[in-house]
Structure formats: C-alpha cells, structure tokens
Motif scaffolding. Structure first.
Motif, PDB file in Angstrom:
ATOM      1  N   ILE A   1       4.417  14.121   7.476  1.00 25.24           N
ATOM      2  CA  ILE A   1       3.700  12.875   7.696  1.00 25.24           C
ATOM      3  C   ILE A   1       2.458  12.924   6.818  1.00 25.24           C
ATOM      4  N   THR A   2       2.294  11.935   5.942  1.00 24.16           N
ATOM      5  CA  THR A   2       1.162  11.952   5.021  1.00 24.16           C
ATOM      6  C   THR A   2       0.786  10.542   4.610  1.00 24.16           C
ATOM      7  N   TYR A   3      -0.521  10.311   4.463  1.00 29.03           N
ATOM      8  CA  TYR A   3      -1.018   9.027   3.967  1.00 29.03           C
ATOM      9  C   TYR A   3      -0.734   8.873   2.480  1.00 29.03           C
ATOM     10  N   TYR A   4      -0.321   9.945   1.841  1.00 27.61           N
ATOM     11  CA  TYR A   4       0.078   9.912   0.435  1.00 27.61           C
ATOM     12  C   TYR A   4       1.573   9.618   0.256  1.00 27.61           C
ATOM     13  N   ALA A   5       2.274   9.268   1.303  1.00 30.42           N
ATOM     14  CA  ALA A   5       3.728   9.149   1.219  1.00 30.42           C
ATOM     15  C   ALA A   5       4.170   8.199   0.111  1.00 30.42           C
ATOM     16  N   LYS A   6       3.580   7.020   0.043  1.00 32.46           N
ATOM     17  CA  LYS A   6       4.003   6.048  -0.976  1.00 32.46           C
ATOM     18  C   LYS A   6       3.689   6.555  -2.376  1.00 32.46           C
ATOM     19  N   ASP A   7       2.482   7.084  -2.587  1.00 34.74           N
ATOM     20  CA  ASP A   7       2.099   7.572  -3.909  1.00 34.74           C
ATOM     21  C   ASP A   7       3.007   8.718  -4.348  1.00 34.74           C
ATOM     22  N   ALA A   8       3.255   9.656  -3.427  1.00 29.09           N
ATOM     23  CA  ALA A   8       4.106  10.800  -3.766  1.00 29.09           C
ATOM     24  C   ALA A   8       5.542  10.349  -4.034  1.00 29.09           C
TER      25      ALA A   8
ATOM     26  N   ASN B   1      11.921  12.879   2.786  1.00 29.88           N
ATOM     27  CA  ASN B   1      11.228  13.840   3.655  1.00 29.88           C
ATOM     28  C   ASN B   1       9.833  13.374   4.057  1.00 29.88           C
ATOM     29  N   LEU B   2       9.378  12.235   3.508  1.00 27.45           N
ATOM     30  CA  LEU B   2       7.999  11.797   3.694  1.00 27.45           C
ATOM     31  C   LEU B   2       7.930  10.659   4.712  1.00 27.45           C
ATOM     32  N   ILE B   3       6.954  10.740   5.607  1.00 28.78           N
ATOM     33  CA  ILE B   3       6.751   9.736   6.656  1.00 28.78           C
ATOM     34  C   ILE B   3       5.369   9.138   6.480  1.00 28.78           C
ATOM     35  N   LEU B   4       5.299   7.820   6.403  1.00 29.38           N
ATOM     36  CA  LEU B   4       4.034   7.122   6.181  1.00 29.38           C
ATOM     37  C   LEU B   4       3.450   6.624   7.496  1.00 29.38           C
ATOM     38  N   PRO B   5       2.236   7.045   7.868  1.00 29.99           N
ATOM     39  CA  PRO B   5       1.579   6.429   9.024  1.00 29.99           C
ATOM     40  C   PRO B   5       1.132   5.009   8.676  1.00 29.99           C
ATOM     41  N   ILE B   6       1.397   4.044   9.557  1.00 31.93           N
ATOM     42  CA  ILE B   6       0.928   2.681   9.335  1.00 31.93           C
ATOM     43  C   ILE B   6       0.222   2.176  10.588  1.00 31.93           C
ATOM     44  N   PHE B   7      -0.800   1.356  10.374  1.00 29.02           N
ATOM     45  CA  PHE B   7      -1.675   0.895  11.448  1.00 29.02           C
ATOM     46  C   PHE B   7      -1.600  -0.622  11.577  1.00 29.02           C
ATOM     47  N   PHE B   8      -1.525  -1.088  12.826  1.00 26.13           N
ATOM     48  CA  PHE B   8      -1.595  -2.516  13.126  1.00 26.13           C
ATOM     49  C   PHE B   8      -2.735  -2.740  14.104  1.00 26.13           C
ATOM     50  N   ASP B   9      -3.442  -3.854  13.902  1.00 25.77           N
ATOM     51  CA  ASP B   9      -4.593  -4.187  14.748  1.00 25.77           C
ATOM     52  C   ASP B   9      -4.410  -5.596  15.286  1.00 25.77           C
ATOM     53  N   ALA B  10      -4.372  -5.714  16.597  1.00 25.52           N
ATOM     54  CA  ALA B  10      -4.163  -7.015  17.227  1.00 25.52           C
ATOM     55  C   ALA B  10      -5.376  -7.920  17.109  1.00 25.52           C
ATOM     56  N   ASN B  11      -6.483  -7.414  16.581  1.00 28.44           N
ATOM     57  CA  ASN B  11      -7.732  -8.178  16.542  1.00 28.44           C
ATOM     58  C   ASN B  11      -8.027  -8.796  15.178  1.00 28.44           C
ATOM     59  N   ILE B  12      -7.176  -8.598  14.191  1.00 27.13           N
ATOM     60  CA  ILE B  12      -7.475  -9.078  12.838  1.00 27.13           C
ATOM     61  C   ILE B  12      -6.399 -10.050  12.364  1.00 27.13           C
TER      62      ILE B  12
ATOM     63  N   VAL C   1       9.811   5.241   0.173  1.00 27.48           N
ATOM     64  CA  VAL C   1       9.623   5.771   1.522  1.00 27.48           C
ATOM     65  C   VAL C   1      10.565   5.045   2.475  1.00 27.48           C
ATOM     66  N   THR C   2      11.189   5.805   3.387  1.00 27.48           N
ATOM     67  CA  THR C   2      12.143   5.204   4.319  1.00 27.48           C
ATOM     68  C   THR C   2      11.813   5.486   5.781  1.00 27.48           C
ATOM     69  N   SER C   3      10.647   6.106   6.042  1.00 24.65           N
ATOM     70  CA  SER C   3      10.257   6.409   7.423  1.00 24.65           C
ATOM     71  C   SER C   3       8.782   6.101   7.618  1.00 24.65           C
ATOM     72  N   VAL C   4       8.465   5.483   8.763  1.00 24.60           N
ATOM     73  CA  VAL C   4       7.077   5.172   9.081  1.00 24.60           C
ATOM     74  C   VAL C   4       6.753   5.644  10.492  1.00 24.60           C
ATOM     75  N   LEU C   5       5.477   5.948  10.712  1.00 22.99           N
ATOM     76  CA  LEU C   5       4.955   6.310  12.030  1.00 22.99           C
ATOM     77  C   LEU C   5       3.948   5.240  12.413  1.00 22.99           C
ATOM     78  N   VAL C   6       4.221   4.488  13.479  1.00 20.30           N
ATOM     79  CA  VAL C   6       3.459   3.281  13.799  1.00 20.30           C
ATOM     80  C   VAL C   6       2.371   3.583  14.829  1.00 20.30           C
ATOM     81  N   PHE C   7       1.129   3.176  14.490  1.00 23.15           N
ATOM     82  CA  PHE C   7      -0.026   3.248  15.380  1.00 23.15           C
ATOM     83  C   PHE C   7      -0.558   1.838  15.617  1.00 23.15           C
ATOM     84  N   GLY C   8      -1.285   1.652  16.720  1.00 19.13           N
ATOM     85  CA  GLY C   8      -1.813   0.340  17.013  1.00 19.13           C
ATOM     86  C   GLY C   8      -3.213   0.356  17.576  1.00 19.13           C
TER      87      GLY C   8
END
Length: 334
Positions: free
Chosen positions: A319-326, A29-40, A72-79
């Motif tokens: 959706i929570t930044y605690y997804a992996k910990d929880a 039931n938990l979705i982890l937001p993940i961030f990618f940066d093209a500059n790093i 965790v089996t679901s992620v929400l991708v930001f860039g």
C-alpha cells in the motif's frame, strides 16, 4: 592472478541485469489509498501530503480513469464523515462516506474493469475523540463493545460492494468478530486483510491531517493509541499478533509502517505461508516528498528503491501513495 568469479559479468547491460533480477515490482502488487470527504464539493489537497487528493462524493468515472489509466488495479478507501460522534456511527451507516464512495465507484465501473476495492475498517475518522472505538470512563478504548461495532462496519462495507475488508483498529479479537459477522450476513467469501502488526508510530502524522483523525486532547480521551497499537520496540509480539489473526480467520496480514519495520516484514514472510501486505505510510511518503522538494534526492529513484526494498523484504503487495507514479514508471506511461 585474476578472480575466477566476477560478479560484474552479470551487470554489464540493462538487459542482463533485468534477466537476473531477483525482485520485481508489478502494478498489480500496488494498492493506492484514496480519500473521500463528505464535506467538500471539489477535490482538495493537504499540504503535508503533496499531490494526494481528497475527493468529494462525486466524479467517480474521472477517478477511475485516473487510477486505472496508471495501471493500478487496487485501492484502499478511507472516508471523512459529515458528522462525528462518540461511537463513530457514520462508520457503520449504510449511507456513510466510505459506503457511499464504494457504491459510486462500483456504479461508475465499465464492464471488464477489474478494480479491487478494499475498505479500511476503523473508527478514528468517525469518532469525535479520534480513537479507534468507544471509550471507557478512564478515556481508554473499551475493547469488546468496539469489536461488536467492527462487525457492523464490516457488513455495511461488504453490502456496499467492498471486495476486501481491512480492519485497522488493533482490538483484541477483532478478526474473529468481523469474520463471524460477515459469515452470518452471507459474506463468507469476502476476505479480511488484517492490520495485524500495526505499530504505534509517529509516521502517521500526515494521514491524520487528511483524515482529521488525531486523538483529541479536548476531552477525557487518552492522547495516544499506545494501549492498542504495538510498541515499536517489539518484534516477537508482531509474530504473535499475526498468528492470532490468522487463527481467527484473516486471509491477508499486514505490517504497518513498512520501511522502519522491514525486519518484521521479512520474518512474517518467512514464518507464515499467507499473502503479506506492507503499508508505506504517509510519513514515509511525506519525507521523500520533502527531501525531493529541497533538491536533496532523486524522487523517482528513491520511490522505486524504497518500494523494491519493501518487496525484497517479503511483501507480496504494498500500500503506497506512490502507487500511480510507480505503476506508470513500470508500464512506461508518460
């Protein structure tokens, strides 16, 4: 005289309490937001979001091992793109940061790994003014040209391999435009998770630190998003927005933020027979982290209690930044 009904009978042991428990969290039931940066070129961290990494466009196998290994089996991708412009062109580029990250995650997956990749669809990270669309001369977002671009973004994300498209811009008619664009491009089976009740909240600050997406004060743009995100005082309006998104073709609806709007989550769950998502946003996460760092609270207990509260209010997924910990706690992973 002693009471006939004794609530404590069903609280005597952990096993009995678990047996009669009404609300349950599950890693699925938990979705982890993940961030990618093209500059790093290496993982970086942001002070206001302790422990939340921003990834370069590499190392996808290690990222998957960490996420899937937690349960965790679901992620929400930001860039965060390499360049920004007035129309957020990197958002709908086939070589944009989110599209590249999705392809990288897909290519790194092993057979049988069932990761659900949700693509956040917005323009605030990609525009040089920090708003969620193209601007009119008065500095406000021009709704109709913006939703046309949303359709282009959705198609590019679906082509990259996104399982679900999650538009967060709160433009009028955006779900209809995205659904039509996806269908015309052959993605009739790609679901839409609509940020239907997204409030104009002060809880988004730490996210904007990571994504560098705060509205700019350096040009003629408005300094906030009050003309398109919802007034925090309104509840009935949220139900109207949700209803309209469903009429336009949304498959999942979302309330954001979660904790301060549990009444909206509950009413949405009672009113609409569709999957309900709630987003425990960056400010909610950062406040727990800050209080825990000062020794004022038990972080693990507060984390789980806050997530249970969101689930109890009616959210089917969080959706929570605690997804992996929880998830690790729920699975007993050390």
């Amino acid at each position: 005289m002693f009471p006939i009904n004794r609530g404590r009978r069903l609280r005597q042991t952990p096993e009995i309490r678990s047996l009669v428990r009404e609300t349950r969290l599950d890693p699925s039931n938990l979705i982890l937001p993940i961030f990618f940066d093209a500059n790093i070129n290496e993982i970086k961290y942001t002070a206001s979001m302790p422990g939340v990494p921003t990834y370069p466009l590499s190392g996808y196998r290690e990222i998957l091992d960490d996420i899937l290994g937690s349960g965790v089996t679901s992620v929400l991708v930001f860039g965060v793109p390499a360049k920004k412009d007035s129309v957020g062109s990197d958002a709908y580029s086939d070589t944009g940061v989110v599209q590249t990250a999705i392809r990288g995650l897909r290519a790194a997956q092993k057979e049988g790994e069932g990761l659900v990749i949700i693509a956040d669809l917005c323009m605030c990270e990609y525009t040089d003014h920090g708003h969620c669309g193209v601007l009119r001369e008065d500095g406000d977002v021009d709704n109709d040209p913006t939703v046309e671009l949303y359709g282009k973004i959705a198609v590019s994300q679906a082509k990259a391999g996104a399982d679900i498209i999650a538009p967060s811009g709160m433009m009028d008619g955006q779900i209809d435009a995205i659904r039509n664009a996806l269908d015309c491009a052959g993605f009739q089976n790609t679901p839409i998770m609509a940020y239907s009740a997204k409030y104009q909240s002060a809880y988004y600050g730490p996210f904007r630190d990571i994504a560098n997406s705060a509205p700019s004060c350096a040009c003629h743009a408005r300094k906030d998003r009050a003309t398109y995100q919802m007034d925090p005082a309104n509840r009935r309006e949220a139900l109207r927005e949700i209803s309209e998104d469903l009429d336009e073709g949304a498959d999942i609806i979302m309330v954001k933020p979660a904790g301060p709007y549990l009444d909206v989550v509950r009413e949405a769950a009672d009113t609409f027979p569709v999957p309900i998502c709630a987003y425990q946003v960056s400010g909610e996460f950062a406040m727990i982290k800050a209080a825990a760092a000062n020794g004022w609270i038990d972080e693990e207990r507060i984390m789980m209690e806050s997530l249970i509260g969101i689930k109890r209010a009616g959210a089917d997924m969080i959706i929570t930044y605690y997804a992996k910990d929880a998830a690790r706690m729920l699975k007993g992973i050390q």
